[in-house]
Design an enzyme around this catalytic site. Sequence first.
Site, short mmCIF file in Angstrom:
data_model
loop_
_atom_site.label_atom_id
_atom_site.label_comp_id
_atom_site.label_asym_id
_atom_site.label_seq_id
_atom_site.Cartn_x
_atom_site.Cartn_y
_atom_site.Cartn_z
N HIS A 12 0.82 -1.20 0.00
CA HIS A 12 0.00 0.00 0.00
C HIS A 12 0.86 1.26 0.00
CE1 HIS A 12 -2.63 2.92 2.36
NE2 HIS A 12 -3.29 2.72 1.24
N HIS A 54 -0.37 10.86 -2.23
CA HIS A 54 -1.68 10.55 -1.66
C HIS A 54 -2.53 11.78 -1.37
CE1 HIS A 54 -4.62 9.66 1.53
NE2 HIS A 54 -4.79 8.53 0.87
O1 G3P Z 1 -6.44 1.88 -2.77
C1 G3P Z 1 -6.52 1.46 -1.45
C2 G3P Z 1 -6.32 2.59 -0.49
O2 G3P Z 1 -5.14 3.26 -0.84
C3 G3P Z 1 -7.46 3.56 -0.47
O3 G3P Z 1 -7.34 4.56 0.49
O4 G3P Z 1 -6.74 6.76 1.35
O5 G3P Z 1 -5.04 4.93 1.38
O6 G3P Z 1 -5.71 6.01 -0.76
P1 G3P Z 1 -6.16 5.60 0.61
MG MG Z 2 -4.61 4.80 -2.17
#
Ligand code: G3P
Ligand code: MG
Length: 250
Positions: A12, A54
């Site tokens: 992630h 992000h």
């Molecule tokens: O794509 C999975 C996850 O990344 C979604 O939430 O806020 O971490 O981008 P976020």
């Molecule tokens: Mg994400």
Amino acid sequence: MTNRKHPLVFAHRGASGYAPENTIVSFKKAMELGADGFELDVQLTKDNEIVVIHDEWLERLTDGRGFVRDYTLEQLRQLNFNKNFPEYGVQRVRTLREVFELVKDSDIEVNVELKTGIFEYPGLVEKVLALAEEMDMKDRVIYSSFNHYTCVKIRELLPDARIGFLYGDVFIEVEQYVKDHGGDAIHPAFYLLQDPIHAIKAKQLGLEINTWTVNEPAYMELCCQLGVDRIITNYPDVALGIVEKFKSSN
Ligand code: G3P
Ligand code: MG
């Protein structure tokens, strides 16, 4: 639809438990740890470059201030994108092109999350699809977004794209909704899978299940039991260990 017997492991924002999120070192770390793929987030700069970050604003992740969209790529390149992992020194923003270059010769898959939930970023979808096509990454990309108009637009522009619908709250009949709007996969926050009915319904509809952000071993195990297709985690080594254990006991 896949009938995968065990989940793949996606890092992630790269291996963001170990290195600054969405930077080249976090992606390299994910590859070193043996992840099957990684997830990243994209936005557009003032001069329409696709950058990997992000947040829409700079304060949490960099030494800059304000919104990403108000800076050119060259201006963003002056900032340090590493606030939390001093061992990695200064890290610079990366374009999606640079990340695709990193993985081009591997078999790593990339989940590109389009951050169109706060700002629309006109042209982002078209640019991302064109880049994946140009760099021959089309078959190794999974597109996702919390903005489901973005998901639908990707489907319109690229009928064979792999598309996941992101959500972090409870929706009525969400699996059917995703199917009806052309999704290939549900991308729920992991806590939304606690009731196994959701995994069952998704499978019945031929949808893949890619869930985030699964950092606890107990939930990783649950993902294995539920037949999740991809575990998206900050700690890919931990998830890979759990998946291996699951494979050997089944
Ligand atoms: O794509 C999975 C996850 O990344 C979604 O939430 O806020 O971490 O981008 P976020
Ligand atoms: Mg994400």
